[in-house]
Each structure stands twice: as structure tokens, then as C-alpha cells.
Design a protein around this motif. Structure first.
Motif, PDB file in Angstrom:
ATOM      1  N   GLY A 159       0.672  -1.480  -0.043  1.00  0.00           N
ATOM      2  CA  GLY A 159       0.056  -0.075   0.003  1.00  0.00           C
ATOM      3  C   GLY A 159       0.835   1.207  -0.037  1.00  0.00           C
ATOM      4  O   GLY A 159       0.316   2.371   0.551  1.00  0.00           O
ATOM      5  N   TRP A 160       2.033   1.070  -0.764  1.00  0.00           N
ATOM      6  CA  TRP A 160       3.023   2.353  -0.473  1.00  0.00           C
ATOM      7  C   TRP A 160       3.122   2.711  -1.944  1.00  0.00           C
ATOM      8  O   TRP A 160       3.342   1.802  -2.786  1.00  0.00           O
ATOM      9  CB  TRP A 160       4.186   1.955   0.236  1.00  0.00           C
ATOM     10  CG  TRP A 160       3.996   1.616   1.832  1.00  0.00           C
ATOM     11  CD1 TRP A 160       3.281   2.007   2.585  1.00  0.00           C
ATOM     12  CD2 TRP A 160       5.277   0.813   2.286  1.00  0.00           C
ATOM     13  NE1 TRP A 160       3.586   1.536   3.856  1.00  0.00           N
ATOM     14  CE2 TRP A 160       4.498   0.669   3.669  1.00  0.00           C
ATOM     15  CE3 TRP A 160       6.379   0.117   2.045  1.00  0.00           C
ATOM     16  CZ2 TRP A 160       5.210  -0.024   4.703  1.00  0.00           C
ATOM     17  CZ3 TRP A 160       7.025  -0.645   2.890  1.00  0.00           C
ATOM     18  CH2 TRP A 160       6.366  -0.921   4.268  1.00  0.00           C
ATOM     19  N   LYS A 161       3.689   3.988  -2.186  1.00  0.00           N
ATOM     20  CA  LYS A 161       3.995   4.512  -3.411  1.00  0.00           C
ATOM     21  C   LYS A 161       5.432   5.236  -3.169  1.00  0.00           C
ATOM     22  O   LYS A 161       5.454   6.292  -2.663  1.00  0.00           O
ATOM     23  CB  LYS A 161       3.170   5.396  -3.914  1.00  0.00           C
ATOM     24  CG  LYS A 161       3.299   6.006  -5.501  1.00  0.00           C
ATOM     25  CD  LYS A 161       2.408   6.872  -5.965  1.00  0.00           C
ATOM     26  CE  LYS A 161       2.587   7.678  -7.091  1.00  0.00           C
ATOM     27  NZ  LYS A 161       3.115   6.465  -8.094  1.00  0.00           N
ATOM     28  N   PRO A 162       6.463   4.627  -3.859  1.00  0.00           N
ATOM     29  CA  PRO A 162       7.894   5.310  -3.589  1.00  0.00           C
ATOM     30  C   PRO A 162       7.707   6.490  -4.624  1.00  0.00           C
ATOM     31  O   PRO A 162       7.201   6.680  -5.745  1.00  0.00           O
ATOM     32  CB  PRO A 162       8.899   4.308  -4.156  1.00  0.00           C
ATOM     33  CG  PRO A 162       7.988   3.204  -5.143  1.00  0.00           C
ATOM     34  CD  PRO A 162       6.594   3.419  -4.277  1.00  0.00           C
ATOM     35  N   VAL A 163       8.464   7.532  -4.131  1.00  0.00           N
ATOM     36  CA  VAL A 163       8.721   8.864  -5.038  1.00  0.00           C
ATOM     37  C   VAL A 163      10.184   9.211  -5.009  1.00  0.00           C
ATOM     38  O   VAL A 163      10.798   9.226  -4.031  1.00  0.00           O
ATOM     39  CB  VAL A 163       7.814   9.895  -4.306  1.00  0.00           C
ATOM     40  CG1 VAL A 163       7.967  11.148  -5.226  1.00  0.00           C
ATOM     41  CG2 VAL A 163       6.489   9.638  -4.663  1.00  0.00           C
ATOM     42  N   VAL A 164      10.843   9.559  -6.112  1.00  0.00           N
ATOM     43  CA  VAL A 164      12.417   9.919  -6.372  1.00  0.00           C
ATOM     44  C   VAL A 164      12.507  11.127  -7.213  1.00  0.00           C
ATOM     45  O   VAL A 164      11.665  11.317  -7.610  1.00  0.00           O
ATOM     46  CB  VAL A 164      12.938   8.623  -6.789  1.00  0.00           C
ATOM     47  CG1 VAL A 164      12.920   7.230  -5.989  1.00  0.00           C
ATOM     48  CG2 VAL A 164      12.449   8.314  -8.193  1.00  0.00           C
ATOM     49  N   ALA A 165      13.396  11.548  -6.854  1.00  0.00           N
ATOM     50  CA  ALA A 165      14.041  12.587  -7.503  1.00  0.00           C
ATOM     51  C   ALA A 165      15.557  12.326  -7.840  1.00  0.00           C
ATOM     52  O   ALA A 165      16.163  12.840  -6.741  1.00  0.00           O
ATOM     53  CB  ALA A 165      13.604  13.950  -6.914  1.00  0.00           C
ATOM     54  N   PRO A 166      15.913  12.304  -8.900  1.00  0.00           N
ATOM     55  CA  PRO A 166      17.361  12.169  -9.082  1.00  0.00           C
ATOM     56  C   PRO A 166      18.097  13.496  -9.244  1.00  0.00           C
ATOM     57  O   PRO A 166      17.437  14.319  -9.859  1.00  0.00           O
ATOM     58  CB  PRO A 166      17.540  11.109 -10.592  1.00  0.00           C
ATOM     59  CG  PRO A 166      16.334  10.499 -10.530  1.00  0.00           C
ATOM     60  CD  PRO A 166      15.092  11.681 -10.129  1.00  0.00           C
ATOM     61  N   GLU A 167      19.335  13.509  -8.999  1.00  0.00           N
ATOM     62  CA  GLU A 167      20.145  14.425  -9.397  1.00  0.00           C
ATOM     63  C   GLU A 167      21.342  13.980 -10.244  1.00  0.00           C
ATOM     64  O   GLU A 167      22.314  13.245  -9.634  1.00  0.00           O
ATOM     65  CB  GLU A 167      20.761  15.484  -8.045  1.00  0.00           C
ATOM     66  CG  GLU A 167      19.450  16.022  -7.555  1.00  0.00           C
ATOM     67  CD  GLU A 167      19.981  16.625  -6.134  1.00  0.00           C
ATOM     68  OE1 GLU A 167      18.988  17.270  -5.301  1.00  0.00           O
ATOM     69  OE2 GLU A 167      21.021  16.339  -5.642  1.00  0.00           O
ATOM     70  N   LYS A 297      -3.572   5.197  -0.369  1.00  0.00           N
ATOM     71  CA  LYS A 297      -4.900   5.529  -0.127  1.00  0.00           C
ATOM     72  C   LYS A 297      -5.030   6.782   0.306  1.00  0.00           C
ATOM     73  O   LYS A 297      -6.126   7.726  -0.344  1.00  0.00           O
ATOM     74  CB  LYS A 297      -5.518   4.653   0.911  1.00  0.00           C
ATOM     75  CG  LYS A 297      -5.642   3.123   0.541  1.00  0.00           C
ATOM     76  CD  LYS A 297      -6.307   2.461   1.737  1.00  0.00           C
ATOM     77  CE  LYS A 297      -6.427   1.055   1.400  1.00  0.00           C
ATOM     78  NZ  LYS A 297      -7.137   0.004   2.528  1.00  0.00           N
ATOM     79  N   THR A 298      -4.248   7.457   1.012  1.00  0.00           N
ATOM     80  CA  THR A 298      -4.527   9.126   1.429  1.00  0.00           C
ATOM     81  C   THR A 298      -3.507   9.877   0.694  1.00  0.00           C
ATOM     82  O   THR A 298      -3.877  11.095   0.693  1.00  0.00           O
ATOM     83  CB  THR A 298      -3.794   9.097   2.857  1.00  0.00           C
ATOM     84  OG1 THR A 298      -2.550   8.731   3.104  1.00  0.00           O
ATOM     85  CG2 THR A 298      -4.686   8.148   3.814  1.00  0.00           C
ATOM     86  N   GLY A 299      -2.580   9.409   0.041  1.00  0.00           N
ATOM     87  CA  GLY A 299      -1.485  10.150  -0.793  1.00  0.00           C
ATOM     88  C   GLY A 299      -0.511  10.872   0.245  1.00  0.00           C
ATOM     89  O   GLY A 299       0.338  11.717  -0.105  1.00  0.00           O
ATOM     90  N   LYS A 300      -0.424  10.652   1.425  1.00  0.00           N
ATOM     91  CA  LYS A 300       0.294  11.409   2.566  1.00  0.00           C
ATOM     92  C   LYS A 300       1.838  10.691   2.599  1.00  0.00           C
ATOM     93  O   LYS A 300       1.828   9.275   2.378  1.00  0.00           O
ATOM     94  CB  LYS A 300      -0.434  11.424   3.872  1.00  0.00           C
ATOM     95  CG  LYS A 300      -1.637  12.328   3.859  1.00  0.00           C
ATOM     96  CD  LYS A 300      -2.267  12.634   5.253  1.00  0.00           C
ATOM     97  CE  LYS A 300      -3.405  13.284   4.876  1.00  0.00           C
ATOM     98  NZ  LYS A 300      -4.067  13.907   6.471  1.00  0.00           N
TER      99      LYS A 300
END
Length: 478
Positions: A159-167, A297-300
Motif C-alpha cells: 500500500g505504498w508508493k515510492p517517490v524519487v528525484a534524481p540529481e 490510499k491517502t496520498g500522504k
């Protein structure tokens, strides 16, 4: 004043025409094969590059006329493509590393959401990133894009969504043909050879204004979004930051950005290199990865509690990074050259410490509000395959969360001096990857076996080369 009814104005010819479907205006991606055919037609696309990243992140695949691409053509590559080294050699079978005795075909399965133009080609050309599947349509477990998808799926199941930002850092260097000679910084628009010490210098970026303009232009035409671009510490060393998002989409963007930057550089008579340590007297190039995790589910952000304080999951994620990343480092530092960057007293960390806004640590927690709480992994080098580096980093955090790994205390002082807490070379790093059974679970045993075999083969190829250091100090002294 008398009122009157206002009639509906007559529709103009242009307004009465049916509006063009939104997908035709999209710079990147369509949903169906019918849309792909129309998208290609309106742009006059003649050729399609069907590409997929190999272990090195090199684009492999096939080119074909667009008419053939949309006619349900089956595309295949031999499985050996994912078993050769960066120098194009095929290593000996060792340990659990084996070749397919038939060298059978793997199928290229286009991901139409990645369809975009190739802006540097003279003939109208498009590109599409492909997944590798078996002849039965099953994902090939050891190919880089599928390895990352496997890790992301582990998050999804929780139930998780990983978010990444590469440099991504890289150097511009003067063109040269003889690898026996060291690389040199290029000349900028001023006509002078670029020197170091220009971190965050706008004038340093302006030395390459036209090249940077082409990077932006090429990126825009492919639907790639650059957040910021800066000059780093080294001479003609630049860094591009990408907007945060889905790991597979961001890995795709890094894959395409590397192609884009190289092409823009060649157009302007210089080379762009993503080597971790291209020039011995200057800082190496990193691919820092910012990571957070959302509740599906919550997007938090699950790294923050409702009161804004750090959550248990946040600390467990860091604990996983501390415990597992040194063992998975070969996926983030994949070559002999990578470990030249990971040395004491340089600009990169050589530890597995963490801290708040502490750039001397491997795992930095930037200043942010609760919603943006994240962990920056500062160990990966820019030579890493973006899919594998993201897969490794996210897998280590995942293992920390599911196993409740408790991190050490945050470092409040400089921790980048003295002892190196990481593997010091490629072979040691390969052995560590093979040593932990958890990696066979999250990456797949076939990937671990295949990747380790290829890396050992690359090390043996490197050992065949006699370096200038050996000739200088051993020739007449031993």
C-alpha cells in the motif's frame, strides 16, 4: 431600457471543426496502438528506435520504419545482450553465472507511454522504451527495467508508493581520441579553458549557453522536465535536477537524458561524460537520489506522523539504508572507476552515516516540511544504470521498513574523514551483493547471478590493462 434575448452566435468554421484529440499534442506517450499510429502519422515520423537499457544503461534495440512498427511486428534480441560487459566481451561462466545454452530470443515489448521524438536526428525519428519479455510474454526477471518494476511492486503490495528525484552530475570535456591521455576541460564561449572552483556559478553555466539551450530544447521536445541546472565544483561539471515522481518514469528520464546530453555536447564539439571519476585532480560525478514514500490510499507521506514529527517508517527506512546499501553498492557504483570517486577527503561520502542537512553523510535528510520529508542517498555515482541504482536504493529502504531496522544516531559533525565504511573495490562489492539472501528475494536470484558474473568479467578485462602508475613506479624500482 428594454431587455432583449441574446441568441447563440453563429459558430465559426474553425470552432465547428472537431477538436483534435489531446493525445496528438502530447510530446511524450500515447495509450493505444491506434493512437501511436496517428501520433506518428501527424508528425511525419519515418523511423522508430525501439530501445531498452542493458546493464550499463546503454540503449540496445532495433530501428525500423514506422509503418512496420505499427503492423504488429515481433521484435527480438538475443539473451546474450544482457550478459556482455561494458567493453562488449562475454565473460567466462563462473559461480552461478550461466549463459542460455541456446542463446534464445527475448522479445522487445514497447511501452507506448514512453513514445517521443528523437530531436537530434535529421530525418523525422521517434523512440520508444521497451520492456523485455519471454516468447511467452512473461517479464525477463534480470533485465534492468524489470528489476526496478519488481521493487516498485513490493511497495505496491504494502500500500505504498515510492517517490524519487534524481540529481545527475556530468562533465563536459574536450574531444580526444587516444584513451592513453588524460581528459582535459573544454574551452567555453570566452575561448578560455574552463577551470574548477565554479560551484553554482552562473557565469560557469553561461560559458556553454548554446549547448545548454540545446539540452533544454531537446528535452522539451521529448517531454522531459528539468527542474534546475547548476554548475558544480569541477571544471565544466554540470548537474541537472529532475522533478520528483514515479521511479520507473524517472529512471526512463535519466536513461533518455544521458542520450540527450551526449548528443547536445557532440553537436557543440565537446564530449559529455558520466564517468564517476573522469579527471583525477577533480571531484567525481554523483547521481544523488531523493526518496520518500506515500500511502497509496491517502496520498500522504508515511515518513511523517499526523503531528508532523518523523514516523517509525522514516527511521526504519534510514536503518535499511545504513544496513543494506553497503552490500548493494555495486548496483550504484558499478565499475572500477566508481571506487576512485569513493575515497576519503573528496566531495562524496565514504560512510554509511545519516544526518539532518549534513552533506558529509551518505544519507542526508534535507530541511523540509512534513509533507516533503525525504532521504537523500548521496552514494550512487553518475555512471550507474538509473534503473538499477533506483532499484537498489529503494530496496534497501524497503527492507529496513519491513524488518524494522533501527538506525544509528544522526551525525551532527563531519563524518567523512578517516575510515571508509564501504567496499573499496569492485570485487568486494560484488561479493557483498551475493552474500545477502534478502537481495535474491527483492531483485531475483537470476539477476544477482547474472549481474555478478558480468561485473567479475569487467574486472578481469580491467586487469589486462597496465596503468601509467605501474609503468612510472614499478618499471625501474622493483
Amino acid at each position: 431600457m428594454t431587455s432583449r434575448k441574446v441568441g447563440k452566435p453563429a459558430a465559426s468554421k474553425s470552432a465547428s471543426r472537431k477538436a483534435a484529440p489531446a493525445f496528438l499534442d502530447a510530446k511524450r506517450g500515447v495509450s493505444t496502438w491506434a493512437q501511436a499510429s496517428e501520433w506518428l502519422r501527424v508528425r511525419g515520423i519515418e523511423d522508430i528506435e525501439c530501445i531498452t537499457p542493458d546493464f550499463a544503461g546503454v540503449a540496445r534495440g532495433k530501428m525500423m520504419p514506422s509503418s512496420k512498427f505499427t503492423s504488429n511486428t515481433s521484435l527480438s534480441l538475443p539473451s546474450a545482450v544482457f550478459r556482455h560487459t561494458i567493453s562488449g566481451e562475454y565473460p567466462e561462466e563462473t559461480g552461478d553465472f550461466r549463459y542460455d545454452p541456446l542463446d534464445g530470443d527475448l522479445k522487445l515489448m514497447p511501452d507506448l507511454s514512453t513514445l517521443s521524438v528523437v530531436p537530434w536526428e535529421t530525418d523525422p525519428t521517434a523512440q520508444v522504451i521497451c520492456d523485455m519479455v519471454t516468447t511467452k510474454g512473461d517479464p525477463v526477471s534480470y533485465t534492468p527495467r524489470n528489476v526496478l518494476k519488481r521493487v516498485v511492486e513490493l511497495y505496491t503490495e504494502r500500500g505504498w508508493k515510492p517517490v524519487v528525484a534524481p540529481e545527475i552530475e556530468f562533465y563536459l570535456v574536450a574531444q580526444h581520441e587516444d584513451p592513453d591521455y588524460p581528459l582535459k576541460p573544454p574551452r567555453g564561449r570566452s575561448g578560455r579553458t574552463i577551470t574548477g572552483g565554479q560551484s553554482y556559478s552562473i557565469a560557469g553555466v553561461n560559458e556553454f549557453d548554446e549547448l545548454v539551450d540545446d539540452i533544454y530544447d531537446f528535452s522539451d521536445k521529448q517531454g522531459l522536465e528539468i527542474d534546475t541546472l547548476i554548475h558544480e565544483e569541477g571544471p565544466a561539471q554540470l548537474e541537472i535536477n529532475l522533478r520528483h515522481g514515479d521511479p520507473v518514469e524517472l529512471a526512463d528520464q535519466v536513461f533518455l537524458f544521458k542520450r540527450t546530453i551526449r548528443e547536445a555536447a557532440i553537436k557543440h564539439g565537446v564530449f559529455a561524460t558520466f564517468m564517476a571519476k573522469p579527471m583525477q585532480e577533480y571531484a567525481g560525478s554523483a547521481m544523488h537520489i531523493h526518496q520518500s514514500v506515500l500511502d497509496t490510499k491517502t496520498g500522504k507521506n508515511i515518513f511523517s506522523r499526523p503531528d508532523g514529527e518523523p514516523s517509525e517508517a522514516f527511521f526504519n527506512f534510514i536503518g535499511g539504508m545504513q544496513h543494506y546499501v553497503p552490500k548493494a553498492l555495486v548496483m550504484m557504483a558499478p565499475y572500477v572507476n566508481s571506487y576512485r570517486r569513493l575515497t576519503p577527503d573528496m566531495a562524496c561520502p565514504v560512510n554509511n552515516a545519516w544526518g539532518y542537512d549534513n552533506r558529509t553523510t551518505a544519507f542526508r535528510v534535507p530541511n523540509s516540511d512534513a509533507a516533503a520529508r525525504r532521504v537523500e542517498n548521496r552514494l550512487p555515482s553518475s555512471d550507474a544504470n538509473s534503473y538499477l541504482a533506483l532499484a537498489a536504493s529503494l530496496a534497501c529502504g524497503y527492507l529496513g521498513m519491513i524488518n524494522g531496522v533501527v538506525p544509528g544516531d544522526p551525525a551532527e559533525e563531519t563524518v567523512n574523514e578517516g575510515t571508509v565504511d564501504l567496499p573499496r573495490g569492485l570485487l568486494e562489492a560484488v561479493s557483498l551483493l551475493e552474500s545477502d539472501a534478502a537481495f535474491a528475494e527483492v531483485f531475483g536470484q537470476e539477476f544477482v547471478n547474472t549481474y555478478a558474473g558480468v561485473k567479475r568479467g569487467e574486472f578481469e578485462t580491467f586487469m589486462q590493462v597496465i596503468s601509467p602508475w605501474e609503468r612510472e613506479f614499478l618499471l625501474l624500482n622493483v
